[in-house]
Enzyme design. Sequence first.
Site, PDB file in Angstrom:
ATOM      1  CE1 TYR A  95      -4.383  -1.131  -0.175  1.00  0.00           C
ATOM      2  CE2 TYR A  95      -3.313  -3.029   0.825  1.00  0.00           C
ATOM      3  CZ  TYR A  95      -4.394  -2.470   0.157  1.00  0.00           C
ATOM      4  OH  TYR A  95      -5.470  -3.262  -0.195  1.00  0.00           O
ATOM      5  CD  GLU A 137      -6.828  -5.881   1.097  1.00  0.00           C
ATOM      6  OE1 GLU A 137      -5.592  -5.825   1.287  1.00  0.00           O
ATOM      7  OE2 GLU A 137      -7.414  -5.204   0.219  1.00  0.00           O
TER       8      GLU A 137
END
EC number: 1.14.12.17
Length: 393
Positions: A95, A137
């Site tokens: 990310y 997630e």
Amino acid sequence: MLTQETRDIVKSTAPVLAEHGTTITTVFYRNLFEAHPELLNVFNHANQAQGRQQATLANAVYAAAVHIDNLENILPAVVQIAHKHVSLGIKPEHYPIVGEFLLKAIKEVLGDAATDEILSAWEAAYGVIADAFIGVEDSMYKEAREQDNGWNFFKPFTVVRKVQESGSITSFYLKPADGSNVPDYKPGQYISVRVLIPGEQYTMIRQYSLSQAPKPDEFRISVKREETNDPNGVVSVYLHNEVNEGDTVEVSAPAGEFLLDTSVTTPVAFISGGVGITPMMSMLETVANVTPDRPVVFLHSARNESLAAFGKDIEKHAAALSNIKTRTFYSGGPDGVITGEILKSYVDVTGDAYVCGPVPFMEAMIGELRKFGMTEAQIHYEFFGPALQLSNA
């Protein structure tokens, strides 16, 4: 938490993102892969080549900007994308890399219009959105890992059977190479298959619906062979031509939000086009096994008889059901296509409809179901590949 000033800046730039979004995301992916070519092991090259991934990311960024005051509004989309991320093996450390190159792409495309103030606001907003994804997630990875016979990321599976279902679709029966059983899954879910094709530099991952009701010891996927010169066809051609019984492929744990509700007995219609029949086979078999008195309609559209898969399976499952209507349409023949009138005559408006197939087919079917009174909550659908916006949605 984001300050009100940050929210205001992000919202005010939403129209700019709508205008330049695909350009920004195209620059983003180009620069990202130049700096981090290893990420090509994760991303779908065909979707990159066709611009689908770029458009999808642009839509997601725009949606985040519009809903920055109430990010819970985009939670369903976050969950759907998170399922795909988990199935692909996206990790928290990816990310910050994505955030860095997204901000650089905004600056490169917008130039002086992307002031330090705007970039700082977007950096803060991206951090909040990334944290949301990472949190969702993490829960999904935990659930996948801790379930019976579960695992994270990819695990070797052996092809134990390979069965031709039609002129273009072949089923692959997969069992864990370590001899263990497989986790339970919900009808409609998919797995990712990862292969390293000889001559290719990077691994390729494709997602395939599980095409039979849950079995304790195996998965079944049913793969449509795409054209050899189609970028989408690289993996399917390899599976059809080169992967044989006894060979090994890598597989992720089941994922996905396109799920049959097995707790109800209200009428249900399964409406599919082409290879969109694959999740419907898992759902139909499950209804036959679990709620055989449930009223069922099974409508399928294929180009011609040679391309219509699972005829014998459909007959077998139908025989176990007390109230079922099935019909196959051949768009290249006298039966023609599934029209609104046909849907109206078959589908019970008080029940649920599940739709899967090529995008134009799905848009047509969903539009017709809405016309005669089915609500959003009653219509369930899933697109192949990156989520695309439905017109009229």
